[in-house]
Design an enzyme around this catalytic site. Sequence first.
Site, PDB file in Angstrom:
ATOM      1  N   ARG A 107      36.021 -18.901 -33.141  1.00 23.67           N
ATOM      2  CA  ARG A 107      36.607 -19.399 -34.396  1.00 23.67           C
ATOM      3  C   ARG A 107      37.748 -20.314 -34.020  1.00 23.67           C
ATOM      4  O   ARG A 107      38.639 -19.931 -33.242  1.00 23.67           O
ATOM      5  CB  ARG A 107      37.134 -18.263 -35.265  1.00 23.67           C
ATOM      6  N   HIS A 134      30.964 -22.947 -41.495  1.00 28.59           N
ATOM      7  CA  HIS A 134      31.161 -21.491 -41.415  1.00 28.59           C
ATOM      8  C   HIS A 134      29.790 -20.831 -41.612  1.00 28.59           C
ATOM      9  O   HIS A 134      29.537 -20.156 -42.623  1.00 28.59           O
ATOM     10  CB  HIS A 134      32.154 -21.054 -42.496  1.00 28.59           C
ATOM     11  N   GLN A 137      29.024 -17.041 -42.631  1.00 31.96           N
ATOM     12  CA  GLN A 137      29.396 -16.718 -44.014  1.00 31.96           C
ATOM     13  C   GLN A 137      28.225 -17.002 -44.965  1.00 31.96           C
ATOM     14  O   GLN A 137      27.975 -16.249 -45.907  1.00 31.96           O
ATOM     15  CB  GLN A 137      30.625 -17.531 -44.418  1.00 31.96           C
ATOM     16  N   ASP A 230      36.625 -21.350 -52.987  1.00 31.67           N
ATOM     17  CA  ASP A 230      37.321 -21.002 -51.744  1.00 31.67           C
ATOM     18  C   ASP A 230      38.769 -21.457 -51.926  1.00 31.67           C
ATOM     19  O   ASP A 230      39.093 -22.166 -52.891  1.00 31.67           O
ATOM     20  CB  ASP A 230      36.634 -21.754 -50.580  1.00 31.67           C
ATOM     21  N   CYS A 271      34.312 -16.453 -50.472  1.00 33.00           N
ATOM     22  CA  CYS A 271      34.211 -15.980 -49.085  1.00 33.00           C
ATOM     23  C   CYS A 271      35.382 -15.079 -48.704  1.00 33.00           C
ATOM     24  O   CYS A 271      35.277 -14.303 -47.762  1.00 33.00           O
ATOM     25  CB  CYS A 271      34.123 -17.180 -48.139  1.00 33.00           C
ATOM     26  N   ARG A 316      28.868  -9.683 -44.405  1.00 32.67           N
ATOM     27  CA  ARG A 316      29.252 -10.426 -43.193  1.00 32.67           C
ATOM     28  C   ARG A 316      28.835  -9.629 -41.955  1.00 32.67           C
ATOM     29  O   ARG A 316      28.357 -10.176 -40.970  1.00 32.67           O
ATOM     30  CB  ARG A 316      30.773 -10.650 -43.138  1.00 32.67           C
TER      31      ARG A 316
HETATM   32  N1  NVA Z   1      38.097 -22.727 -45.977  1.00 31.27           N
HETATM   33  C1  NVA Z   1      38.688 -21.491 -45.511  1.00 31.27           C
HETATM   34  C2  NVA Z   1      37.634 -20.463 -45.271  1.00 31.27           C
HETATM   35  C3  NVA Z   1      38.160 -19.102 -44.882  1.00 31.27           C
HETATM   36  C4  NVA Z   1      37.065 -18.107 -44.645  1.00 31.27           C
HETATM   37  C5  NVA Z   1      39.488 -21.768 -44.263  1.00 31.27           C
HETATM   38  O1  NVA Z   1      38.988 -22.491 -43.387  1.00 31.27           O
HETATM   39  O2  NVA Z   1      40.618 -21.293 -44.154  1.00 31.27           O
HETATM   40  N1   CP Z   2      35.476 -15.057 -44.993  1.00 27.37           N
HETATM   41  C1   CP Z   2      36.082 -15.004 -43.789  1.00 27.37           C
HETATM   42  O1   CP Z   2      35.685 -15.680 -42.833  1.00 27.37           O
HETATM   43  O2   CP Z   2      37.137 -14.162 -43.728  1.00 27.37           O
HETATM   44  P1   CP Z   2      38.153 -14.009 -42.504  1.00 27.37           P
HETATM   45  O3   CP Z   2      38.949 -15.285 -42.421  1.00 27.37           O
HETATM   46  O4   CP Z   2      38.979 -12.820 -42.855  1.00 27.37           O
HETATM   47  O5   CP Z   2      37.358 -13.799 -41.241  1.00 27.37           O
END
Ligand code: NVA
Ligand code: CP
Length: 333
Positions: A107, A134, A137, A230, A271, A316
């Site tokens: 990540r 992502h 997800q 989101d 999400c 997830r």
């Molecule tokens: N768009 C958000 C998704 C989090 C799961 C981010 O990248 O922070």
């Molecule tokens: N939805 C998601 O990816 O959550 P986290 O950022 O908590 O992993």
Amino acid sequence: MGSLKGRHFLTLRDFTPEEITYLIDLAAKFKDMKRRGIPHDVFKTKNVALIFEKTSTRTRCAFEVAAHDLGMGSTYLDPSGSQIGKKESIADTAQVLGRMFDGIEYRGFAQDRVETLANYAGVPVWNGLTNEYHPTQILADMLTIREHFGDLKGRKFVYMGDARYNMGNSLMIGCAKLGLHFTACAPEKYFPNADLVEECKEWAETSGGSVTLETDPEKAVKGADVIYTDVWVSMGEPDEIWAERIKELSPYKVTMELMNKASDEAIFMHCLPAFHDLETKIGAEMGERFGIKDMEVTDEVFQKNAEIVFNEAENRMHTIKAVMAATLGYEEK
Ligand code: NVA
Ligand code: CP
């Protein structure tokens, strides 16, 4: 369909509708096995590395629990506790971890970092979120929609808000490949990248789905089965943009009024994490600065759909388990 053994999981662009459906089906089987207490710890000799250059609750826990259920060991590398990027390149890190681990989750920031990792690791690499995509997800989201409605094809899916980032992009790809009617609803500057939209329109032609870009929320949600949103500012984006995002995206907040304009059976999805109240540090700070009590979704909509949203979070784990298992060579009995 050929085996997924040895494949990386970097973006759903690389996977056929049949392969994506296989992963969702496998996740549903694992979910059922877990519920019934049937062990599936088939990878007892394997270990996985989990690299997180951004923070996480769901994705990290999902990978750790799924790895444990599959019998594997896991090592978590947090955003500050490793040499990655500061003292050691992604390519070198990949070659080190590839010699110790059987799979690597990443990540972080730009998609090209996870691609470099995949190019050098020699073991499957799984994208746990980048700025652009992502993909794990989306498998969870599709499983959740299928569990709720019993199908995916032909469902009308509306994404509200910042549609040009990881979630908007990945949901558009997933919907286009699996035959859903996808609408991105946002001010034009938040529309997904035009090349990706074209690519998705081509997949949608084959799957029977469609891709639409719309600036008017009322028009977008007409007949919608799923309304998804989101956060307005994603991880890694600068704090200075909150004011602009709140101003520009507030008309795209998911409210009860908007939900009532969708199909009678419409569900809300997110999400997570979500700013539906002021019970977080950032939420409280924004509440104070801008005189607001929520952001991308009202608390009323969120609470009414809590069962769906938390099923989505649970899924997830089952879907990430399917991705790891399939790419590590799981064979169904
Ligand atoms: N768009 C958000 C998704 C989090 C799961 C981010 O990248 O922070
Ligand atoms: N939805 C998601 O990816 O959550 P986290 O950022 O908590 O992993």
